[in-house]
Design a protein around this motif. Structure first.
Motif, mmCIF file in Angstrom:
data_model
loop_
_atom_site.group_PDB
_atom_site.id
_atom_site.type_symbol
_atom_site.label_atom_id
_atom_site.label_comp_id
_atom_site.label_asym_id
_atom_site.label_seq_id
_atom_site.Cartn_x
_atom_site.Cartn_y
_atom_site.Cartn_z
ATOM 1 N N ASP A 116 -8.003 11.146 -9.610
ATOM 2 C CA ASP A 116 -8.579 11.663 -8.364
ATOM 3 C C ASP A 116 -7.656 11.487 -7.166
ATOM 4 O OD1 ASP A 116 -10.963 12.425 -9.628
ATOM 5 O OD2 ASP A 116 -11.762 10.394 -9.474
ATOM 6 N N SER A 117 -6.411 11.175 -7.411
ATOM 7 C CA SER A 117 -5.479 10.949 -6.306
ATOM 8 C C SER A 117 -4.792 12.263 -5.940
ATOM 9 C CB SER A 117 -4.430 9.911 -6.714
ATOM 10 O OG SER A 117 -3.436 10.519 -7.535
ATOM 11 N N PRO A 118 -4.189 12.333 -4.759
ATOM 12 C CA PRO A 118 -3.458 13.551 -4.373
ATOM 13 C C PRO A 118 -2.048 13.623 -4.958
ATOM 14 C CG PRO A 118 -3.416 11.967 -2.585
ATOM 15 C CD PRO A 118 -4.280 11.361 -3.649
ATOM 16 N N ALA A 119 -1.668 12.654 -5.782
ATOM 17 C CA ALA A 119 -0.307 12.620 -6.322
ATOM 18 C C ALA A 119 -0.099 13.733 -7.358
ATOM 19 C CB ALA A 119 -0.038 11.262 -6.963
ATOM 20 N N SER A 143 0.857 -1.182 0.000
ATOM 21 C CA SER A 143 0.000 0.000 0.000
ATOM 22 C C SER A 143 0.892 1.231 0.000
ATOM 23 C CB SER A 143 -0.909 -0.022 1.229
ATOM 24 O OG SER A 143 -1.704 1.134 1.287
ATOM 25 N N ILE A 144 0.926 1.956 -1.109
ATOM 26 C CA ILE A 144 1.853 3.080 -1.282
ATOM 27 C C ILE A 144 1.091 4.395 -1.111
ATOM 28 C CG2 ILE A 144 3.431 4.230 -2.875
ATOM 29 C CD1 ILE A 144 3.884 1.531 -4.211
ATOM 30 N N PRO A 145 1.400 5.185 -0.098
ATOM 31 C CA PRO A 145 0.722 6.485 0.067
ATOM 32 C C PRO A 145 1.002 7.400 -1.132
ATOM 33 C CG PRO A 145 1.945 5.863 2.043
ATOM 34 C CD PRO A 145 2.381 4.928 0.970
ATOM 35 N N LEU A 146 -0.004 8.110 -1.587
ATOM 36 C CA LEU A 146 0.147 8.982 -2.754
ATOM 37 C C LEU A 146 0.198 10.459 -2.396
ATOM 38 C CD1 LEU A 146 -2.180 7.164 -5.319
ATOM 39 C CD2 LEU A 146 0.318 7.150 -5.213
ATOM 40 N N GLY A 172 -9.221 17.254 -17.288
ATOM 41 C CA GLY A 172 -8.621 17.623 -16.015
ATOM 42 C C GLY A 172 -7.282 16.968 -15.766
ATOM 43 N N GLY A 173 -6.701 16.347 -16.794
ATOM 44 C CA GLY A 173 -5.427 15.676 -16.615
ATOM 45 C C GLY A 173 -4.270 16.651 -16.674
ATOM 46 N N PRO A 174 -3.047 16.170 -16.459
ATOM 47 C CA PRO A 174 -1.886 17.056 -16.515
ATOM 48 C C PRO A 174 -1.621 17.530 -17.943
ATOM 49 C CG PRO A 174 -1.195 14.771 -16.326
ATOM 50 C CD PRO A 174 -2.685 14.772 -16.186
ATOM 51 N N ILE A 203 -10.206 -1.730 -7.125
ATOM 52 C CA ILE A 203 -11.532 -1.239 -6.766
ATOM 53 C C ILE A 203 -11.310 -0.022 -5.882
ATOM 54 C CG2 ILE A 203 -13.711 -1.770 -5.621
ATOM 55 C CD1 ILE A 203 -13.051 -4.750 -6.147
ATOM 56 N N ASP A 204 -11.715 1.133 -6.360
ATOM 57 C CA ASP A 204 -11.416 2.388 -5.685
ATOM 58 C C ASP A 204 -12.643 2.896 -4.944
ATOM 59 O OD1 ASP A 204 -10.539 4.823 -4.849
ATOM 60 O OD2 ASP A 204 -10.102 5.642 -6.832
ATOM 61 N N ARG A 205 -12.558 2.914 -3.608
ATOM 62 C CA ARG A 205 -13.595 3.500 -2.777
ATOM 63 C C ARG A 205 -12.980 4.611 -1.920
ATOM 64 N NH1 ARG A 205 -16.402 0.775 -5.693
ATOM 65 N NH2 ARG A 205 -18.099 -0.638 -5.067
#
Length: 461
Positions: free
Chosen positions: A33-36, A7-10, A55-57, A116-118
């Motif tokens: 939708d990640s904070p990365a 589990s890698i924190p983003l 909304g992408g880079p 699966i993203d929740r």
């Protein structure tokens, strides 16, 4: 386990995607939708305007160099040119990143699991790159049964975590609190969008949290096939704090238990009881009195030659709450797996479960009754006295030509079935070189085993 999922924190992490095709766009969507911080390099050109991620880079239309990749945690390379992909993978590693090369697992450091993203909760299924379509199918099945509100529920738990830890210092009481919070009305309220009410319910549970009385569950593990565990046995195993298990419980069954439960081995073999029965009972009592949920896990069914009755009496005498969860006993499972009906309208109107290892100085078996016609004998712990058992049955009137079957490791992948006749039962056991648990079946129904039918078919040919 062939693959370990970390589990890698983003938060504050940099993720780089290299490529302009659909594979690269899929990676960009994964982190949308990640904070990365996401960087996108497209050296082979950009997709059409309709495919550009919203909304992408902002894409960088060149090949990245090592300075571009310094500080990156993850780098995804989705290029058609394999040589260039391999070169960039080396550059990324030199910059300290972990690398994924899309559709070329041998070139990368990791593969992307099916996710699966929740929000706060992420479930991943990985096959080590061997079967990505299978992983996606499994993801779809799991996703269908997971509540959509898992993310908000986990977020609420995170907000209350420090408060709960300060208010409920006892570790076991705190665990019980979270179990009630996640399985009860608080979770239902979050699912209904009533987060404020859910918070109040969690606070109420927190204010009444207290250490619980320990409990013992005497559980039948079945014959060894984990799919033959009952639903109740599985639920109890997944709630256990301590699992006290026998030699006949395989790792495949223990793997279904809660992973952080303590496991205590008290296995026995003939003439070698690593922990005597009275000490096992005292261990169960001692663990329960510290507030633990204790599972006494026994092969087969605990009340069929499993000494579960003795343990039940000991728990009651000590005032420990105790419950029994039956299991599929070995005779039923071994007979079914080997194709031996225990009763049959034409051949056996009764079945008797008997042990060949009676209690020292105890009552001997009633051989006259056991040798009666039209019945099936399922003999537990019988291999060590197979010759004596056969001789006693024949002396009591059972025909030496009566079919017999030996089922070793019944219901497991290494199951073995040996067939013959009663007058050669001792020889069958001796020649078989048995190493696993085995049951003996005596009676006309033993002729129905798949192994016996194969022998008869060969003889007819």
């Amino acid at each position: 386990m062939r693959v370990f999922l970390a589990s890698i924190p983003l938060d504050h992490a940099r993720v780089v995607v290299i490529g302009g095709g659909e594979a690269a766009l899929a990676k960009l969507r994964l982190f949308a939708d990640s904070p990365a911080e996401v960087l996108w390099f497209a050296p082979e050109g950009l997709p059409g305007a309709t495919s550009m991620p919203r909304g992408g880079p902002v894409p960088i239309e060149r090949t990245p160099v090592e300075d571009d990749l310094w500080g990156s945690r993850l780098v995804f390379i989705a290029l058609d040119d394999e040589t260039e992909a391999a070169r960039l993978a080396g550059v990324a590693r030199a910059a300290g990143a972990q690398v994924n090369v899309v559709d070329r697992p041998a070139l990368g450091d990791f593969q992307t699991p099916a996710l699966i993203d929740r929000d706060q909760i992420v479930v991943a299924i990985a096959t080590g790159g061997a079967a990505p379509i299978l992983a996606r199918d499994l993801r779809s099945r799991i996703e269908a049964i997971l509540p959509a509100a898992l993310g908000p529920l986990a977020r609420l738990a995170g907000e209350l975590r420090d408060t709960v830890k300060a208010t409920v210092p006892d570790f076991l009481a705190r665990r019980r609190f979270w179990e009630r919070a996640f399985r009860g009305s608080a979770a239902d309220l979050v699912g209904a969008g009533k987060v404020a009410e859910a918070r109040r319910e969690m606070l109420r549970l927190m204010n009444v949290a207290a250490p619980e009385q320990g409990v013992v569950h005497i559980v039948g593990a079945g014959p060894g096939d984990p799919e033959l565990l009952t639903l109740k046995a599985l639920r109890v195993l997944q709630d256990a704090d301590v699992i006290i298990h026998d030699r006949l419980v395989p790792e495949a069954v223990l793997a279904r238990a809660r992973r952080d439960a303590r496991r205590l081995y008290v296995g026995k073999t003939r003439g070698d009881h690593s922990v005597p029965q009275d000490q096992i009972e005292q261990l169960m009592i001692a663990e329960a009195r510290t507030g633990q949920r204790v599972v006494r896990l026994k092969g087969g069914d605990p009340f069929v030659f499993g000494r579960g009755g003795e343990e039940l009496e000991a728990m009651r005498a000590a005032g420990v709450p105790v419950f029994v969860v039956p299991g599929v006993t070995a005779a039923l499972a071994c007979a079914a797996s080997a194709g031996i009906p225990l009763t049959h309208r034409d051949h056996a109107q009764s079945v008797t479960f008997v042990t060949a290892q009676e209690k020292p100085a105890g009552v001997a078996p009633d051989w006259q009754r056991l040798a009666g016609p039209n019945q099936t004998l399922a003999i537990y712990m019988g291999t060590g006295r197979a010759a004596e058992t056969a001789a006693s049955l024949i002396a009591a009137g059972r025909a030496g030509a009566t079919p017999v079957a030996i089922v070793e490791n019944g219901s497991r992948p290494d199951e073995r079935v040996i067939t013959g006749t009663l007058d050669d039962l001792g020889g069958l056991v001796a020649r078989a070189n048995l190493t696993g648990p085995a049951l003996l079946f005596v009676g006309e129904c033993a002729a129905f085993s798949a192994a016996q039918l194969d022998v008869r078919a060969e003889a007819a040919a």
